[in-house]
Write an enzyme that holds these catalytic residues in place. Structure first.
Site, mmCIF file in Angstrom:
data_model
loop_
_atom_site.group_PDB
_atom_site.id
_atom_site.type_symbol
_atom_site.label_atom_id
_atom_site.label_comp_id
_atom_site.label_asym_id
_atom_site.label_seq_id
_atom_site.Cartn_x
_atom_site.Cartn_y
_atom_site.Cartn_z
ATOM 1 N N ASN A 147 0.812 -1.212 0.000
ATOM 2 C CA ASN A 147 0.000 0.000 0.000
ATOM 3 C C ASN A 147 0.850 1.270 0.000
ATOM 4 O OD1 ASN A 147 0.928 -0.180 2.619
ATOM 5 N ND2 ASN A 147 -1.084 -0.352 3.567
ATOM 6 N N ARG A 285 3.847 7.625 11.346
ATOM 7 C CA ARG A 285 3.413 7.181 12.665
ATOM 8 C C ARG A 285 3.272 8.413 13.552
ATOM 9 N NH1 ARG A 285 2.071 3.541 10.219
ATOM 10 N NH2 ARG A 285 2.492 1.324 10.491
ATOM 11 N N GLN A 314 -4.397 4.125 18.640
ATOM 12 C CA GLN A 314 -5.383 3.918 17.582
ATOM 13 C C GLN A 314 -6.321 2.792 17.999
ATOM 14 O OE1 GLN A 314 -3.169 5.523 13.616
ATOM 15 N NE2 GLN A 314 -3.163 3.346 13.875
ATOM 16 N N HIS A 333 -7.067 6.278 10.282
ATOM 17 C CA HIS A 333 -5.920 5.671 9.597
ATOM 18 C C HIS A 333 -6.403 4.898 8.376
ATOM 19 C CE1 HIS A 333 -1.729 3.620 10.208
ATOM 20 N NE2 HIS A 333 -1.935 4.025 8.965
#
Length: 386
Positions: A147, A285, A314, A333
């Site tokens: 990705n 991050r 998260q 995210h």
């Protein structure tokens, strides 16, 4: 037979999709540089379907149960007595995502006596304590490159959204308004700006390539300098450190892995060295930046905007200051979890499992930790505490 514990994000609020906006995906069989996309022996899913949520199961259930393994899928990963903690005790394999990370802490790894393999369905294995994985002989693997382009596209989108003041302008339309001055008072052209990336690996370099046609001046810093040919092709200026680079940039994008050298890098001191009114994009991050320092920089005007999709923890709590700070373009995210990316990281996860069960070597580019040490991509991208 193995017990596979898979932690995925929740299904859509209105239920698992029965139809999709598009009927197919473009066929991509390799990435820039020539690495092939995942090559599992077979898949039991339709590319373009929602695979990353609980009901999608990464398309693994038929394969795993057909081979006699046990698959447990949950989104319940945090808090005392979570399903993740209860099932981890006798799990052989854990599969998690950067978007909904099941944090494999030293305590959890020590409690998981059977754990042999931790797979990241995506890129970025910092939710696994790599030191603990090394000391306990746990192999850590991720679907490298699956990705990277998805994230690079997200960076470009967020850069343009901030610089052109897109999100507030769209909100004017939603609110029934039309005041053009309100929209353009914070809107600029990207053309001619200086844009720099912290790290120029797969994602960072892809960002640079996608921004070059906007006629910007491109900068980068990385522990590994790019070739002279690439620097010349894109007109890149290399800097030895982020501290050296950021004073020159109107836009800075962070594309580095989280490790001891990058944690907390963008605090009050480094943010103060940036040009007043610069924009900061972080899809890497959250812990690479100081949460409260970013809030302060936006409120003081030192930063003109901050956008990203990475938070800590998260999911982010409802009172996280990044939800309410001014001039931000935060999303959950999602940058690396488009339906296109999901087809690749689901296929890559299966490829890793097929190799593991057959006793074959896992692709070197997928390895982060193996044989009690950093390995493959992990040896290039990460550092551990000595």
């Amino acid at each position: 037979m193995a017990k596979v514990l898979c932690v995925l994000y929740d299904d859509p609020t209105d239920g698992y999709p029965t139809s999709y906006a598009r009927d197919d995906l473009p066929v991509i069989d390799h990435y820039p540089g020539g690495q092939t996309t995942p090559t599992p022996e077979a898949v039991d899913f339709t590319p373009g379907h929602l695979l990353g949520s609980v009901s999608g199961e990464l398309g693994l259930r038929a394969y795993l149960e057909g081979a006699g393994h046990t698959l447990v899928v949950t989104s319940d990963k945090d808090g005392e007595g979570s399903v993740f903690d209860r099932e981890l005790v006798d799990a052989d394999i854990v599969i998690s995502q950067p978007f909904w990370p099941a944090y494999l802490t030293p305590e959890r790894i020590a409690a998981a006596k059977n754990l042999k393999l931790a797979v990241t369905a995506g890129i970025g294995s910092d939710h696994v304590d790599l030191d603990a994985a090394i000391s306990h002989g746990v192999t850590v693997a991720e679907v490298t490159y699956c990705n990277s382009i998805s994230v690079a596209e997200h960076v470009v989108m967020m850069t343009l959204s901030l610089v052109r003041n897109y999100l507030p302008s769209h909100q004017v339309v939603l609110d029934g308004g039309w005041n053009i001055a309100d929209c353009v008072a914070r809107s600029y052209d990207l053309e001619g700006m200086h844009v720099g990336t912290v790290a120029a690996g797969r994602i960072g370099l892809a960002v640079l390539r996608r921004l070059a046609p906007f006629d910007v001046k491109l900068h980068y810093t990385d522990r590994y300098r790019l070739s002279e040919d690439v620097e010349r092709e894109l007109g890149l200026t290399w800097h030895e450190s982020a501290e050296d680079m950021v004073p020159h940039c109107d836009v800075v994008t962070i594309n580095a892995p989280l490790h001891p050298e990058t944690e907390g890098l963008f605090g009050d001191k480094l943010l103060a060295q940036m040009k007043r009114g610069a924009y900061l994009i972080n899809t890497a991050r959250a812990k690479i930046v100081d949460r409260d320092a970013v809030d302060r920089a936006l409120r003081s005007g030192q930063l003109a905007g901050y956008a990203g999709d990475v938070w800590f923890p998260q999911p982010a709590p409802a009172d996280h200051p990044w939800r309410t700070m001014p001039h931000h373009g935060m999303t959950p995210h999602i940058s690396g979890s488009s339906l296109s990316a999901q087809a690749r990281y689901a296929a890559g996860t299966r490829e890793i499992l097929e190799a593991f069960f057959a006793g074959r070597p896992i692709r070197d580019e997928y390895l982060i930790v193996d044989g009690g040490a950093l390995a493959g991509t992990g040896a290039h991208s990460y550092s551990v505490n000595k």
